[in-house]
Each structure stands twice: as C-alpha cells, then as structure tokens.
Enzyme design. Structure first.
Site, PDB file in Angstrom:
ATOM      1  CE  LYS A   1      -2.984   2.886   2.729  1.00 15.44           C
ATOM      2  NZ  LYS A   1      -3.945   3.072   3.822  1.00 15.44           N
TER       3      LYS A   1
ATOM      4  CB  ALA B   1      -8.852   7.110   4.131  1.00 15.56           C
TER       5      ALA B   1
ATOM      6  CG  ASN C   1      -6.782   1.246  11.071  1.00 10.60           C
ATOM      7  OD1 ASN C   1      -7.272   0.840  12.134  1.00 10.60           O
ATOM      8  ND2 ASN C   1      -5.494   1.341  10.923  1.00 10.60           N
ATOM      9  CB  THR C   2     -10.075   5.380  12.183  1.00 11.77           C
ATOM     10  OG1 THR C   2      -8.732   5.626  11.793  1.00 11.77           O
ATOM     11  CG2 THR C   2     -10.376   6.164  13.456  1.00 11.77           C
TER      12      THR C   2
END
Lengths: 287, 66
Positions: free
Chosen positions: A129, A216, A238-239
């Site tokens: 990535k 994202a 992710n977050t």
C-alpha cells in the site's frame, strides 16, 4: 436517476432479465464475485488496518470478525521496550499482510520503506500500500510524489496499491503506469466523514478498468454500504473499526455492510419516483 | 565498539556482523529487516556484512498501521 437508468440499460444489453436480479445472477455472478488485484484473488472486499486498537487481542478478534483477507501494517523500528509483539496476534496463514508507507512525505522515503519491507519474510506477496502524504493536517496525498514512487515500485515488481485523492485524472495516470488497483479516499484518514464526493468515486470507477478500493474516511456501517452501492470493488477501513465502542461488533457490522452494499449494487436498485406506486394490485378489490 | 541502534547508543564487540548483532539481540530473522547508514542490507548479506564504529543501524519490523 438518469445515470442509474443508463446503467440498467447498459446491463440490459448483457442480460435481458436484469430486473429479476438475484434469481438470475446469484449463482453465476454473485457467488463467483471476487476481488482481483493484479494476480491475486480475494473473496472478501473488506480490507482492514491494524492501527489504533485498544489492544492487540481486540485487533485479532476484530480482524477475524471482519472476514478480511488483507490487513495493513506499518514498517517501523523495533521497540525494544515493548513487551507485546503484533506479529504474535496475526495468523500469517489466514491473512496477507500489506505493508504501508504511512508517515512518508517523499517518494524516496516511501520507496525505501517498501524496499525495506521486502526484506521482511512476513510479507508473503509483493502487494504494497503506497501512500505519500503531502499535508500533515489533512493527510492528503502528494500527487506528484505518489506518481513518482508508483512508477519506481511498479518497475521493481511490486503490486502497487496507491492511496490517492478522489481524482479521476490521477486514477487514470496510476492505472496507465501499471497500478492494478486504485484507492481513492472517501474523506480524510481517520475523519469518519464518509464519502464526501460520491460523484467523483463513481467517475473514477467509470474511468479506470482496474478495481477501485475506497481507502479512508468511512465512519460507520451505512457509509460502507453506500460506498459499495456506488459500484466500487472494495473498502479499506481502520479507524472506524478500531475506534468504535466495540471494535469487534463494528468489524462484523462492516463485513455485513460491505456484503450488503455489494449485493445491492449487483442486484440493481429500483429507480426513485416522486409519487407512490401501489405494491398491491387494485384488481379484485371489494370495497 | 559504539553503534547507533534505532537512534540509541549501543556497545558491542569489534567487527561484529549484522548476523551476529541479530543473534546477540535475539531477534526473529523472519520479522526483522536491517538498514545500515540508511542503506538496506539484503538478508543474504547478513553473515558477511561487518559493522563499523558509529554505524547507524535501523532494525525494523511490522507495527500497527492502516
């Protein structure tokens, strides 16, 4: 709405029974519906990160609940004071580890980070990535440096997955230089704002022939579902999972949302209408 | 001799190789990569790569990230 009609029309040419959707397509299209990145094939369309979890045990359980096959990690100096080792919580037979270049602000740094990663045997594929950050506040990527780094890495045999702005022109350029996937952001990293420009994501999808993975910005399961309904090929999260009240629960929610969104896209939604259309027939009514 | 290891001073014997340094630190070879003075050292070179006084060594592995 017009756009949608157009899409159905195009599909109609290929399959005259598109409106019966699932009945006709499940076996052929949906069950064989896989994500192809270069020479790699995946069943899951959800990719997850390993950052920001309250602890590694939760990360492990969330990864399992997400059904992901690819999980991202960073490459960092060994912390000799740390008692816990991330690797002992990752089953390398189950997941493909994807090294990222988070924190790199130049093409040179990003390229060197991935060359260093190549020496780590835990990375069993050449999938990487690539992110080259251009601004600390927004963590938006630097287009010029990204292209520069991608060119070098493609030449060196990496399968480059570039994190990029939601810019169709840039997406085409990245495809042209040999990236087998493009990864536009939905909104800034960790912001949870969801897709700020769904139209650009749609244009990107129509512009390139390589898969599009939105990377994202997804904040919650409905964002993931809506993103997949645009027709993109996958999402990297992710977050939104790691930072959720219950990361394992959210990982499961994201899994379902991505699957639901994908099926919904493949099945073809109904056109929107301003007025009602009865779903019960009037014929035979008594009173 | 003195080395700079991941940004900190580290003292070890003269003419130590990268391989011996990894052994000394009991690191897992599979999950460790090495750069000396910012130049990546391929795994095949570890046994023959001799370190010099004040060399800056980066020992890296995987870390949480998105």
């Amino acid at each position: 709405m017009e756009e949608r009609k157009e899409k159905i029309k195009i599909k109609d040419n290929n399959n005259s029974k598109i409106n019966n959707g699932l009945k006709n397509n499940t076996d052929k299209e949906v069950s064989g519906d896989v994500l192809k990145i270069g020479k790699y094939i995946f069943k899951s369309r959800l990719l997850i990160g390993t950052g920001k979890y309250p602890d590694f045990e939760t990360m492990k359980d969330a990864a399992s609940a997400s059904g992901s096959e690819i999980i991202t990690v960073a490459v960092r100096r060994i912390d000799f004071n740390s008692k816990e080792n991330l690797l002992s919580y990752i089953d390398l037979d189950k997941y493909i580890l994807l090294p990222n270049t988070a924190g790199c602000y130049t093409a040179e740094d990003a390229v060197n980070t991935l060359r260093l990663a190549r020496e780590l045997e835990v990375f069993k594929t050449d999938l990487v990535k690539l992110e080259v950050i251009g601004d600390q506040k927004t963590l938006y990527p630097d287009n010029e440096e990204l292209l520069k780094a991608a060119k070098i890495l493609v030449k060196e045999g990496f399968t480059v997955m570039p994190y990029m702005m939601d810019d169709p022109v840039l997406a085409k350029k990245l495809e042209d230089i040999g990236c087998p996937v493009v990864m536009p952001l939905a909104s800034p990293i960790g912001s949870g704002l969801g897709i700020r420009n769904p139209y650009n994501i749609k244009i990107i999808k129509e512009t390139v022939s390589v898969p599009v993975i939105v990377d994202a910005g997804v904040g919650t399961a409905s964002d993931a579902c809506k993103t997949m309904e645009l027709g993109v090929d996958g999402i990297l999260i992710n977050t939104a999972i790691a930072g959720a009240g219950n990361p394992v629960g959210m990982a499961s929610a994201m899994k379902n949302a991505v699957e639901a969104g994908r099926l919904s896209y493949l099945s073809g939604r109904i056109p929107m209408k301003l007025y009602a259309q009865a779903s019960t027939q009037m014929e035979g009514i008594v009173f | 001799m003195k080395l700079e290891l991941n940004g900190k001073e580290y003292f070890t014997g003269q003419d130590i190789t990268v391989q011996r340094l990894i052994d000394e630190l009991e690191l897992d070879l599979k999950s460790t990569a090495v750069a000396v003075n910012k130049a990546i050292v391929p795994k095949s070179s570890y046994p023959a790569f001799v370190l010099n006084e004040n060399d800056k060594i980066d020992l890296v592995t995987i870390a949480p990230g998105g």
